[in-house]
Design a protein around this motif. Structure first.
Motif, short mmCIF file in Angstrom:
data_model
loop_
_atom_site.label_atom_id
_atom_site.label_comp_id
_atom_site.label_asym_id
_atom_site.label_seq_id
_atom_site.Cartn_x
_atom_site.Cartn_y
_atom_site.Cartn_z
N ALA A 53 -23.30 -90.72 21.43
CA ALA A 53 -23.55 -89.29 21.29
C ALA A 53 -22.21 -88.56 21.13
O ALA A 53 -21.25 -88.84 21.85
CB ALA A 53 -24.30 -88.77 22.51
N GLY A 54 -22.15 -87.65 20.17
CA GLY A 54 -20.93 -86.90 19.93
C GLY A 54 -19.95 -87.58 19.01
O GLY A 54 -18.94 -86.98 18.62
N SER A 55 -20.23 -88.82 18.64
CA SER A 55 -19.35 -89.57 17.74
C SER A 55 -19.69 -89.28 16.29
O SER A 55 -20.80 -88.86 15.96
CB SER A 55 -19.50 -91.07 18.01
N ARG A 56 -18.73 -89.55 15.42
CA ARG A 56 -19.07 -89.63 14.00
C ARG A 56 -20.09 -90.76 13.81
O ARG A 56 -20.16 -91.69 14.61
CB ARG A 56 -17.84 -89.96 13.16
N THR A 57 -20.85 -90.67 12.74
CA THR A 57 -21.93 -91.63 12.50
C THR A 57 -21.37 -93.00 12.09
O THR A 57 -20.48 -93.09 11.23
CB THR A 57 -22.87 -91.12 11.41
N VAL A 58 -21.91 -94.05 12.71
CA VAL A 58 -21.59 -95.43 12.35
C VAL A 58 -22.90 -96.17 12.15
O VAL A 58 -23.78 -96.13 13.02
CB VAL A 58 -20.77 -96.15 13.44
N LEU A 59 -23.03 -96.86 11.01
CA LEU A 59 -24.27 -97.55 10.68
C LEU A 59 -24.02 -99.02 10.42
O LEU A 59 -22.96 -99.40 9.91
CB LEU A 59 -24.90 -96.95 9.42
N VAL A 60 -24.99 -99.84 10.77
CA VAL A 60 -25.04 -101.23 10.33
C VAL A 60 -26.12 -101.31 9.27
O VAL A 60 -27.26 -100.88 9.50
CB VAL A 60 -25.35 -102.18 11.50
N VAL A 61 -25.77 -101.82 8.10
CA VAL A 61 -26.70 -101.93 6.98
C VAL A 61 -26.65 -103.37 6.46
O VAL A 61 -25.57 -103.93 6.28
CB VAL A 61 -26.34 -100.96 5.84
N ASN A 62 -27.81 -103.96 6.24
CA ASN A 62 -27.88 -105.31 5.70
C ASN A 62 -27.74 -105.27 4.18
O ASN A 62 -28.52 -104.63 3.50
CB ASN A 62 -29.21 -105.97 6.08
N THR A 63 -26.72 -105.96 3.68
CA THR A 63 -26.51 -105.96 2.23
C THR A 63 -27.49 -106.91 1.54
O THR A 63 -28.05 -107.82 2.17
CB THR A 63 -25.06 -106.36 1.90
#
Length: 395
Positions: free
Chosen positions: A369-379
Motif C-alpha cells: 500500500a502506498g507504493s508505485r505499482t508492481v506487477l507480475v505478468v506471465n509472458t
C-alpha cells in the motif's frame, strides 16, 4: 477449418514448435526437436495429456519438420493449420514490424545474419524448411528486434564514430521484443487503462534477461544492444563490461577476440560469478546453504537489475508500473523482493504476502500500500507470434 497457427522457433540444433489457436490462446500441440544433426537427435511432442517421442537418429531440421508434419497428421491438426509463424531474432533497421515472408524477405533476413551470426542463420533454416514443407500456407516472420525500432536516436546510438552506424549499422537494437510487447499489453489490461496511455518498465528475466521502457505501447529504450550480450547480468552472459576487458582477457588467456566473446556469452554471468550454475533456483538454494559464490552472483544480478530499472526511468515522463516476467521474473519472489528493496528512492515497496503468491503461473500486483505499482505478468511469446501471423496471413 483453418483456425490454428503453427509457430516455429528454430535454433542451430533445435526446433521448438506449437499449434496455437490465436483467438483463444490455447496450444493444441507443443513440442521440441533437439540435438539435431547428432546421433541423439529426437523429437518430443505433447498433445493434451498425450506425449509422443520420435527418434531422428542423426536427422537435421528437414527431418524434424517432417516429424512435426507426421505428428500434426496423427493428431488431425494438419488441416486446421492456416499459417506458419516464425521467430526471427534480428531484423536490423529493415523490419519495424512482423511481415509476411517471401523470397525478398528471406534475403533480408539472410543479410541481417552478420548482426546475429549465432541466431539468424538458424532461424532462416527453419523458414526455408517450413516453406518447403508447407508451400501452400502463408508464412510470417516475427522479429525480436522489431518492437525496439521505435527507440529515438539518443537511445540507440553508440558514442562511436557516426560512420560506423551509417556504413555498418552499428547501433543498439534490443531483443526480447515479442515478450516486452506482450507483457506491456497485458499490464495495461491489469491497470485498467489503454496501452496508449501507459508508461511502463518491463523486466524479462530468464537465462537471457533484458528490461525495457515502454511508453504508450512503444519501446523508448532497452538494455540489450547490438547483440544480446549488452545490459543485465544473465545466466551465462556478462552483461555490461568495460570494452577494454576483451583485450585484457585475450592477453591474459592468450585467446582471440572471438574466444573472449564466447567466454562472455557462455561462461560468464551467474555461472561465471558463482562457479556453480546459471540456474537461479540452484543458486538460491546454494546461497541459503552458505555458498559464497552463489550469494555474490545473486547480489550482483539483483543490484545490476535495480540499477538498470532506475536508469530506464529517465526515458519516461512518469512510471505507471514496473512489470516482472520471464522464468525468473515470474517465479522468483526472492529476486523480486531484493530488487524492489533497492528501488525505494523511486517509491517502490513490496507486499511480501502478495509477492509470495505470485509464482508458478499466478500473475498480479505485488506492491505494498502506498507504493508505485508492481506487477507480475506471465509472458507468452508464442501466442504473440500466433496473433501477428493470424492477422497478417488473413486466414
Amino acid at each position: 477449418m483453418t483456425d490454428h497457427v503453427l509457430v516455429i522457433n528454430c535454433g542451430s540444433s533445435s526446433l521448438k514448435f506449437a499449434a496455437i489457436d490465436p483467438r483463444t490462446g490455447v496450444a493444441a500441440l507443443t513440442g521440441l526437436a533437439e540435438r539435431l544433426g547428432s546421433p541423439e537427435a529426437s523429437l518430443s511432442a505433447r498433445l493434451g495429456e498425450d506425449r509422443h517421442g520420435v527418434t531422428l537418429a542423426g536427422g537435421g531440421h528437414e527431418a524434424a519438420m517432417r516429424a512435426v508434419l507426421d505428428v500434426l497428421d496423427a493428431s488431425g491438426l494438419t488441416t486446421r493449420i492456416g499459417a506458419v509463424g516464425h521467430r526471427v531474432v534480428h531484423g536490423g533497421e529493415r523490419f519495424k514490424s512482423s511481415v509476411r515472408i517471401d523470397d525478398a524477405v528471406e534475403a533480408e533476413i539472410d543479410a541481417c545474419a552478420r548482426l546475429a551470426p549465432l541466431h539468424n542463420p538458424a532461424n532462416l533454416i527453419g523458414v526455408r524448411v517450413a516453406r518447403r514443407c508447407f508451400p501452400s500456407l502463408p508464412h510470417v516472420a516475427v522479429f525480436d528486434t522489431a518492437f525496439h525500432q521505435s527507440m529515438p536516436a539518443h537511445a540507440y546510438l553508440y558514442a562511436i564514430p557516426h560512420s560506423l552506424y551509417a556504413e555498418h549499422g552499428l547501433r543498439r537494437y534490443g531483443f526480447h521484443g515479442t515478450s516486452h510487447r506482450y507483457v506491456a499489453a497485458e499490464a495495461a489490461q491489469l491497470l485498467g487503462r489503454p496501452l496508449q496511455d501507459c508508461a511502463l518498465i518491463t523486466a524479462h528475466l530468464g537465462n537471457g534477461a533484458s528490461a525495457a521502457a515502454v511508453l504508450n505501447g512503444h519501446s523508448v529504450d532497452t538494455t540489450m544492444g547490438l547483440t544480446p550480450l549488452e545490459g543485465l547480468v544473465m545466466g551465462t552472459r556478462s552483461g555490461d563490461i568495460d570494452p577494454s576487458l576483451v583485450q585484457f582477457i585475450g592477453n591474459a588467456l592468450n585467446q582471440s577476440a572471438d574466444q573472449v566473446i564466447d567466454l562472455l556469452n557462455r561462461k560468464s554471468g551467474l555461472l561465471g560469478l558463482s562457479g556453480l550454475s546459471n540456474d537461479c533456483r540452484t543458486l538460491q538454494a546454494a546461497a541459503e546453504e552458505g555458498h559464497a559464490g552463489a550469494r555474490v552472483a545473486l547480489e550482483v544480478f539483483c543490484y545490476r537489475l535495480a540499477k538498470h530499472i532506475a536508469g530506464l526511468s529517465a526515458a519516461l515522463p512518469r512510471l505507471d508500473a514496473l512489470v516482472f516476467t520471464g522464468g525468473i521474473g515470474e517465479n522468483s519472489a526472492w529476486v523480486r523482493e531484493q530488487v524492489l528493496a533497492r528501488l525505494g528512492l523511486l517509491g517502490f515497496a513490496v507486499d511480501s504476502a502478495a509477492n509470495a503468491r505470485c509464482v508458478g503461473g499466478v500473475a498480479g500486483p505485488i506492491h505494498a500500500a502506498g507504493s508505485r505499482t508492481v506487477l507480475v505478468v506471465n509472458t507468452n511469446e508464442e501466442l504473440l507470434i500466433a496473433r501477428d501471423t493470424f492477422a497478417l496471413a488473413g486466414v
